[in-house]
Scaffold this motif. Structure first.
Motif, PDB file in Angstrom:
ATOM      1  N   THR A 179      22.895  54.575 -38.872  1.00 31.91           N
ATOM      2  CA  THR A 179      22.143  53.556 -39.599  1.00 31.91           C
ATOM      3  C   THR A 179      22.972  52.289 -39.754  1.00 31.91           C
ATOM      4  O   THR A 179      22.462  51.169 -39.606  1.00 31.91           O
ATOM      5  CB  THR A 179      21.732  54.099 -40.989  1.00 31.91           C
ATOM      6  N   MET A 180      24.251  52.454 -40.041  1.00 30.99           N
ATOM      7  CA  MET A 180      25.121  51.307 -40.250  1.00 30.99           C
ATOM      8  C   MET A 180      25.283  50.506 -38.958  1.00 30.99           C
ATOM      9  O   MET A 180      25.267  49.273 -38.979  1.00 30.99           O
ATOM     10  CB  MET A 180      26.487  51.785 -40.751  1.00 30.99           C
ATOM     11  N   LEU A 181      25.396  51.199 -37.830  1.00 32.59           N
ATOM     12  CA  LEU A 181      25.640  50.494 -36.572  1.00 32.59           C
ATOM     13  C   LEU A 181      24.375  49.933 -35.939  1.00 32.59           C
ATOM     14  O   LEU A 181      24.407  48.871 -35.308  1.00 32.59           O
ATOM     15  CB  LEU A 181      26.338  51.429 -35.577  1.00 32.59           C
ATOM     16  N   CYS A 182      23.246  50.632 -36.102  1.00 32.96           N
ATOM     17  CA  CYS A 182      22.051  50.250 -35.353  1.00 32.96           C
ATOM     18  C   CYS A 182      20.950  49.606 -36.189  1.00 32.96           C
ATOM     19  O   CYS A 182      20.139  48.856 -35.647  1.00 32.96           O
ATOM     20  CB  CYS A 182      21.461  51.472 -34.655  1.00 32.96           C
ATOM     21  N   CYS A 183      20.883  49.908 -37.466  1.00 34.02           N
ATOM     22  CA  CYS A 183      19.724  49.470 -38.245  1.00 34.02           C
ATOM     23  C   CYS A 183      20.054  48.494 -39.360  1.00 34.02           C
ATOM     24  O   CYS A 183      19.159  47.924 -39.960  1.00 34.02           O
ATOM     25  CB  CYS A 183      19.008  50.674 -38.833  1.00 34.02           C
ATOM     26  N   GLY A 184      21.269  48.355 -39.693  1.00 35.88           N
ATOM     27  CA  GLY A 184      21.626  47.414 -40.753  1.00 35.88           C
ATOM     28  C   GLY A 184      22.966  47.795 -41.349  1.00 35.88           C
ATOM     29  O   GLY A 184      23.195  48.946 -41.712  1.00 35.88           O
ATOM     30  N   LEU A 185      23.835  46.824 -41.440  1.00 37.01           N
ATOM     31  CA  LEU A 185      25.188  47.104 -41.902  1.00 37.01           C
ATOM     32  C   LEU A 185      25.234  47.470 -43.380  1.00 37.01           C
ATOM     33  O   LEU A 185      25.827  48.484 -43.765  1.00 37.01           O
ATOM     34  CB  LEU A 185      26.079  45.890 -41.628  1.00 37.01           C
ATOM     35  N   LEU A 186      24.585  46.680 -44.215  1.00 37.67           N
ATOM     36  CA  LEU A 186      24.661  46.907 -45.662  1.00 37.67           C
ATOM     37  C   LEU A 186      24.008  48.226 -46.099  1.00 37.67           C
ATOM     38  O   LEU A 186      24.643  49.013 -46.816  1.00 37.67           O
ATOM     39  CB  LEU A 186      24.064  45.716 -46.408  1.00 37.67           C
ATOM     40  N   PRO A 187      22.756  48.514 -45.697  1.00 38.04           N
ATOM     41  CA  PRO A 187      22.192  49.804 -46.106  1.00 38.04           C
ATOM     42  C   PRO A 187      22.932  50.995 -45.499  1.00 38.04           C
ATOM     43  O   PRO A 187      23.021  52.059 -46.095  1.00 38.04           O
ATOM     44  CB  PRO A 187      20.746  49.774 -45.615  1.00 38.04           C
ATOM     45  N   GLY A 188      23.512  50.803 -44.311  1.00 38.83           N
ATOM     46  CA  GLY A 188      24.293  51.872 -43.697  1.00 38.83           C
ATOM     47  C   GLY A 188      25.563  52.179 -44.470  1.00 38.83           C
ATOM     48  O   GLY A 188      25.950  53.341 -44.627  1.00 38.83           O
ATOM     49  N   ILE A 189      26.221  51.129 -44.975  1.00 41.05           N
ATOM     50  CA  ILE A 189      27.430  51.337 -45.776  1.00 41.05           C
ATOM     51  C   ILE A 189      27.087  52.047 -47.079  1.00 41.05           C
ATOM     52  O   ILE A 189      27.789  52.972 -47.515  1.00 41.05           O
ATOM     53  CB  ILE A 189      28.141  49.988 -46.038  1.00 41.05           C
TER      54      ILE A 189
END
Length: 161
Positions: free
Chosen positions: A91-101
């Motif tokens: 999720t962090m790499l492909c869909c969004g950095l902030l929600p993935g973190i």
């Protein structure tokens, strides 16, 4: 020849109590006439008389350690698993950095709660991480589809004119 270390007079320590001498118990054999003595001696009788004649008070203390009961909880496979962490990295790499973190931090906390045995807390942290991953993935896919459709329509309009 001098000795090393040099011998000195042993001074008693201040406040030291001298050791008590060990005294052996006194045994007084009873005189017996040969006619009253039986051979072999009966149980409890010996050359020093009846050894059971002396009564002693004995206190026996039996203590039992408290038993501990260990309850083993059935932990679902998804609670604090590495799959949630992998999903968070995706999720962090492909869909969004902030929600993935955020999802990665939640998954990491869920795994640490599971490792120390707090299963209920691990379930709640795992659910939060899964929900954050799902929402971030849906938003990321929606953003990718929206951008693709937008640029696809722009290219069709641009090349048709």
């Amino acid at each position: 020849m001098d000795q090393y270390p040099p011998e000195t007079e042993k001074q008693p320590l201040i406040g030291a109590v001298p050791p008590r001498p060990m005294l052996a118990p006194e045994v007084h054999p009873q005189p017996r006439s040969p006619a009253s003595q039986q051979y072999p001696p009966q149980y409890g009788q010996g050359p020093f008389g009846n050894i059971n004649a002396r009564q002693t008070n004995t206190t026996v203390v039996v203590s039992q350690q408290p038993t501990s009961v260990v309850y083993q909880q059935d932990v679902p496979a998804w609670v604090g698993s590495d799959l949630i962490i992998y999903f968070s990295i995706f999720t962090m790499l492909c869909c969004g950095l902030l929600p993935g973190i955020v999802a990665l931090m939640l998954a990491w906390e869920a795994r640490s709660k599971k490792d120390i045995g707090r299963i209920e807390e691990a379930k709640s942290w795992s659910l939060a991480a899964i929900l954050c991953n799902i929402l971030a993935t849906l938003l990321g896919v929606a953003a990718i589809v929206t951008v693709s459709v937008y640029y696809g329509t722009l290219s069709v309009v641009y090349y048709n004119n």
